[in-house]
Structure formats: C-alpha cells, structure tokens
Write an enzyme that holds these catalytic residues in place. Structure first.
Site, PDB file in Angstrom:
ATOM      1  N   ASP A   1      23.916 113.676  53.639  1.00  0.00           N
ATOM      2  CA  ASP A   1      24.069 113.287  52.407  1.00  0.00           C
ATOM      3  C   ASP A   1      23.439 113.511  51.196  1.00  0.00           C
ATOM      4  OD1 ASP A   1      26.537 112.627  53.007  1.00  0.00           O
ATOM      5  OD2 ASP A   1      26.019 110.353  52.937  1.00  0.00           O
TER       6      ASP A   1
ATOM      7  N   MET B   1      27.072 101.309  43.734  1.00  0.00           N
ATOM      8  CA  MET B   1      27.099 102.283  42.748  1.00  0.00           C
ATOM      9  C   MET B   1      27.821 101.738  41.545  1.00  0.00           C
ATOM     10  SD  MET B   1      29.181 104.769  45.170  1.00  0.00           S
ATOM     11  CE  MET B   1      29.936 103.219  46.277  1.00  0.00           C
TER      12      MET B   1
ATOM     13  N   LYS C   1      27.687 114.119  48.399  1.00  0.00           N
ATOM     14  CA  LYS C   1      28.864 113.565  47.469  1.00  0.00           C
ATOM     15  C   LYS C   1      28.006 112.597  46.508  1.00  0.00           C
ATOM     16  CE  LYS C   1      32.951 112.529  48.673  1.00  0.00           C
ATOM     17  NZ  LYS C   1      33.639 113.757  48.105  1.00  0.00           N
TER      18      LYS C   1
END
Length: 242
Positions: free
Chosen positions: A44, A175, A65
């Site tokens: 990642d 997030m 991502k």
C-alpha cells in the site's frame, strides 16, 4: 483442460498481511517472518521504506490507494494478486493497519478464492488502537465509555454517501481529515455537546506523528495543516487527564 488438483500445484499462497499503523517495529512477529520469506510483496501507499526493508529479497510492487489521489484501481490489484500467485510461491499483500479494517479484504479474498488460490490473513495493529496508545487515552473508561465504533465516510464509487453516524460512547473516524467539518456538524445536530473532547492523530506511530486536541465546537471550523493520514476520535473518554 487442467484439472483443479494440477492447477493447485502451480499456484502459490497469498498472505493478506497487516503492516500496522506505520512504525516498522509495530508489525507482528509472524508478519515480519512472512515478509522476510516472501517472493513478492504488493504494498500500500502508506507502507514505509523501513517496513519494506524487512523484505530485501522480495520483488516489490506498489499498488497504493490514497483518498483523493490517483491510485491503483481495486480490480487491477485483484488481477495482479492472481497473476503473482501463478508465478510465485509466497505472495504477500502488505496493507496498512489491519487487512480486515477498511482494507478492502473482502474484494481481494473473493478474487483469490474464485481462482482456487490459498489465502492466509495475518492481522496488524489497526490505527485506532495505536492512536490510543500514542496519546495515552483509553477508548473505554469505567463509568464513562463502554462502547466504541470505528467508521469512515468514504464510499465505493457509485454507492450512496453514508449520512448517519454510529451511536456509541467513543467514535473513531478513519480517513477523517477532509470530513472533519461535516462530521462535527452532524454530531452537533444529534445533540452532542460542543465541549465534547476530540483527539486528532496525524501520521500515527511515525516519527512525524502529531496529536491535536479540540472540542467538538472547534472542530466544526475544520482541520488546517494536516497532510498525512488522519484519525479523528470523539468521546468523553478522550478528555485530558487533569
């Protein structure tokens, strides 16, 4: 036509491995051992160079991502995993945090299982628990908080936005940097106190970690100057100890 038993012999094993919150020494012992034995590692965007140093022998393929940035589509990642399993004996899919917590593990599991590829999942320390440790703020507290919810406002393309928030004593938003204003407004609209403690952790467990304290009413004005991954935690259990 190749028989299923013959196909199984030609494919390797895939490990969905949690890297933890960022610091290389927070990976599990099993995770570090598997990294050191991997033939290929698909990693990642949030995986650090220090973590990748644990697998010098492996081919390394970035499949990051990141929210709001150009990144590898999930169906492309799925295909790469299948391709690597047909080429290598031990494939590690290295994910930030824990694979089973906002890590798209379901999609990757389905893609691999559909091809009859063996999969093992190795957990990692998820960001919320690392943030609680870094800030020395337990997420639960006797007489104050006995329920915790992890949530994110991010949705898959084509899916409706989630407008409801969990009803728990302590809320952890993954997030959450870009959604801070909206989340604060929704919590205030629910009747939460403007003085509700809020803890913001940026770059959790890394050398550039930042811990910021707010009240809910202040968070409604937004977060300025946060550029790394951000976790936002809400709840009375997060009040600073006097």
């Amino acid at each position: 036509m190749t028989s299923p038993s013959a196909a199984q012999k030609t494919t390797g094993k895939v490990i969905l491995l949690g890297a933890g919150p960022g610091a290389a020494d927070l990976i599990t012992v099993r995770g570090a051992r598997l990294l050191s034995a991997a033939d290929v590692v698909l990693y990642d965007a949030l995986v650090t160079e220090e973590m990748l140093a644990l697998c010098p022998q492996a081919e390394k393929i970035p499949v990051g991502k990141r929210s709001g940035q150009r990144s590898t589509a999930q169906d492309v990642i799925n295909r790469k995993l299948v391709e690597c399993a047909r080429k290598y004996k031990l494939v590690v899919r290295l994910k930030g945090g824990d694979p089973m917590m906002f890590g798209r593990a379901d999609e990757e599991l389905r893609a691999l299982e559909a091809e009859g590829i063996e999969v093992e999942i190795v957990p990692g320390v998820t960001a919320a628990l690392a943030a609680a440790a870094s800030s020395k703020q337990p997420l639960t507290k006797r007489g104050v908080a006995r329920s915790v919810a992890f949530f994110t406002s991010a949705t898959a393309p084509g899916h409706p936005e989630h407008t409801t928030l969990p009803d728990c004593d302590t809320l952890i938003q993954y997030m959450g940097g870009k959604e801070a204003i909206t989340t604060a407004q929704r919590l205030l609209a629910q009747g939460r106190s403007p003085s509700l403690p809020v803890l913001v952790i940026e770059n959790c467990s890394r050398a550039n970690e930042r811990i910021l304290r707010f009240q809910l009413g202040e968070l409604e004005k937004g977060l300025a100057g946060c550029h790394g991954p951000v976790l936002v935690m809400f709840g009375e259990a997060l009040a600073a100890r006097g």
